[in-house]
Design an enzyme around this catalytic site. Sequence first.
Site, PDB file in Angstrom:
ATOM      1  CG  HIS A  88      -0.524   0.341   2.487  1.00  0.00           C
ATOM      2  ND1 HIS A  88      -0.255  -0.589   3.467  1.00  0.00           N
ATOM      3  CD2 HIS A  88      -0.232   1.540   3.025  1.00  0.00           C
ATOM      4  CE1 HIS A  88       0.163   0.038   4.547  1.00  0.00           C
ATOM      5  NE2 HIS A  88       0.188   1.323   4.319  1.00  0.00           N
ATOM      6  CG  ASP A 119       0.114  -3.910   3.017  1.00  0.00           C
ATOM      7  OD1 ASP A 119       0.393  -3.358   1.941  1.00  0.00           O
ATOM      8  OD2 ASP A 119      -0.080  -3.285   4.070  1.00  0.00           O
ATOM      9  CB  SER A 204       3.043   2.233   5.881  1.00  0.00           C
ATOM     10  OG  SER A 204       1.858   2.106   6.585  1.00  0.00           O
TER      11      SER A 204
END
Lengths: 614, 394
Positions: A88, A119, A204
């Site tokens: 992502h 992910d 992230s």
Amino acid sequence: MEIRGMNQRQERVRVLVSFWLASLWLVSGLGLLGALALDPIVLQDEAQRIAVIEKLTPSVVAVFDRIGRGGGSGVLIDEQGYALTNFHVVQPTGPTPRCGLADGQLYDAVVVGLDPVGDVAVIKLIPPKPEFRFPYAPLGDSDTVRAGDWSVAAGNPFLLATDFRPTITFGLVSGIHRYQYPAGTYLEYTDCIQIDTSINPGNSGGPLFNVRGEVIGINGRGSFEKRGRVNSGVGYAISINQIKNFLGHLRGGLLVDHATMGAAARTGEDGRAYVFDILERSDAYRRGLRIGDMIVSVNDRPIGNANQFKNVLGIFPKGWRIPIVYERVDKDESRVVRKEILVRLMGLIPREIPEERKPEKPEEPKPGEKPVPGKPIPLKPQRLIKPEGEGAKYYVPRPGFGNYYFNELERKRVLQALPQANLPTDVPWLLQGEVDVYDETTGKPVRHPFTLRLNGKTVRMRLGSLDYETEPLRVGEAIANLRQPPGSGGLLVAMHYWRVLLVEQEKGFEQGLFYGGYEPFYPDGTSKSRTMTEVLNGTSGPFSVKIFTQPSQKRLCGLECYPEEDADPCELIFSPEPGPRPAIPAKVEVRFGDRHWGTLHIQKCEPDTTQGKP
Amino acid sequence: MPVQEMVLARWHRLYGYCGAAGVHLPRARSLGSVLAAWCCGAALLLAQPLPHPHTGSFTQLVREVQPKVVKIYGAGGYVGITDYCSGVLISADGLILTVYSPTLDTENLRVHLYDGTRHDCELVAAEPLLDVALLRIRDGEKKFRDLPLHHFDLDRPTPKVQVGDWVLAFSNCFQIATREEPLSVQRSVIAAITPLAARRGVHELPYQGTVYILDGITNNPGSHGGAVVSRRGELIGLIGKEVRNTLTETWVNYAIPIEALKEFVAKARSGNYKPLERKKPIVEDRGGFTGIVLVPTILDRTPPYIDEVLPGSPAEKAGLRPDDLIVMVRLPARDGSGTYEEHVVQSVAHWRELTLPVEPGSKLQVIVRRQQQLLRMDVEVERRPGFRPAKPEP
């Protein structure tokens, strides 16, 4: 007199008080000195921590899109510049993100492989000079992580660092083997690590380290609810052991899919996992798993309830073959049968979805249940972001791949490592030797002489006194003919593609031969013989061919040939001892389904001068 | 507090802070510490060793505490109210201490123990003013006779904690763990020890006493009732609810000290707990009485619908009815000039604000909407029934 007495008493009290105060000062002063002279262990600990952080800092990557408005974090895992981040994170950046390192430099990069379900993404930073070596972080073992362990997260929260030096946060591992529901089909976090280490939007894709500075996970999401999308003391990292399973696929430029077994389990009254539904076209069904069986372990990991079963399966790529142990109460209920089977896992993404359709951006997950993956500055999902910069030179888009350039690279590496047959492409082969065929009922081998003629079009085999012939790519060739000789599952076709691989390599697979990452391989058909291999997946006509190799040892380990979908392949297992030629092994084991069909002992391999006549 | 103890306490905090990779006892290294150590030698000898950084983190402590904390499932599941929370076992036969919340407001209370077993349980006693409740696993004495449960022993003295002490928090925040999956563990430092109720602007906190303010984000959905333990694994507090300081809009992470709950537990266990007497709500003794009861305030701007009209009240005499929506009011001007002013009534709160200063004997003109028509009613404000003038302040 009285007044004097009072004064004397007051004086005495004053002296006493000041003495008491002085002693208090003295003692507390000494105490402070003692407190400041810290225990060497504390200092040593602190020094160690600082050293670890200094060591890991250069490997942490700040990932940006081309215009520097959005991004996340990442970590370099080798000196060539391969780095891990979140799917992502790179999705909004497009195929060529830019990456900042702690040295203050901005590097061009290119997306290599994508794992939308897990992910995870692998990107490669482009070295400024050919001899340039990137700093990188070693990968740890996330199976040894326990709740209560310390952890260090590094990344670029809120895209704070203008000099790209990472922000370091320190905290506790709150839980392990956690499961977080997917947002749609994608971004499912199975078997992940829960931390109270502060992670925020922008963290992230960044690494989670243990106190020794080894990567144990990739930080990807948190549980957010009322407090908004900032650290709530509950963050999740994708475990590095899961990523290791996919690392070959990802470095090979694939768009990977996670596994499912084709069987669903639910928790029984006793808290154990029982199969309540199973697809008949699944390999688990063919291996004998049935409704009502209790799952004991998956890949040697004990399974308690159905949640654990689901959690464990999520860490494997589609197509992997792993040992499953199940228990079944025998019909007369007098005893419980426990059995281990090797199951080929199916894909999670339904087949109906054409592979070339790249996953769309998942919807904004709802608060609470489906936490929002950290994304610093929301970018509008941009379709088809054009590759730019240095990275564009290494970007080849192709349906079903993250970046086909890297698949070609890895395929070339594997093929180059395989031993060469040193026979011209158009020369037919003549293989001769003996074969031990195992009797179906007694299991005892019966030895026959054999002759095998391969000319790249038809395959002829004389086995004892029987003749078999098949033409794999002839239109309308009967499936029974493709499975010749009986019981072998298609030895003739498998041998045909073995020759194709050795003499024609990728050119022999007209629908393509692709690098397929790491997969476990079981030479003797039991879990004990497990060894890791790198695979190539070829397609030709109706056939899928999976080739198991160990390029570092220049070995071709095995070949599986699937003449039809949802059915068992014919398996060839090549022995390491060389036979009549370097590329031709002395022995080839032949397996089909649960059976060991036979062993070929190859004594001779030479150009077929009889021009294909038996 | 003796000087030596003060010094020791200070070391403790210093060491706890500096040794962030782990925690351990201070060791005597200087004259001062030798002196202090000599004074407190006996106490130190008796003390249990703390987790040491080099033997690897808190994993052992976590393992020891996990069997003593439980997941509780009850009522809720609506916006903002979880149907799950956390609790701590305080007896071998299944007494569970937790924070009182709407989650417990059901007949179907269940707990999941650390081994994944599920048990029905019942409310033994609850004290909303202490924000605490005691549950009991049904047939616990029978079920756990042969295999007593791990639990915290509340009969033991609770260690004194100070600002700067390290603690671990165990809870089922976000319902991450189910069945036998272990609860989430977080680390925190006690940042302050203070009466939370005395801090202005904190939402919905009936508990009036002192709390531990924690520096970690421990109070998440479903965390309430979880355990806060010392570095030795002693229970020192229960994780509180999710509350927010309305002045700063910040969330407060706090725990209720276990010491404050011991009396409740002792009485509740013996079965003779009586709920604390609540302070009677202050009756508004200003203003007049109309007999209009509006709907409860549930929104920032709850529309001023009439919920009830008290029998015999001025409102009833005027002809007001339930479900009328008050649109406008004409009332005497506040400046006492004898003139009237008109207001559009925007909310329940606005109505209260407007009508509170109106003295008995004055007249209100209320315009209400009833179905599709607007009606004008004259209400004569009376003296509140049972009204006694307040004593003059000295």
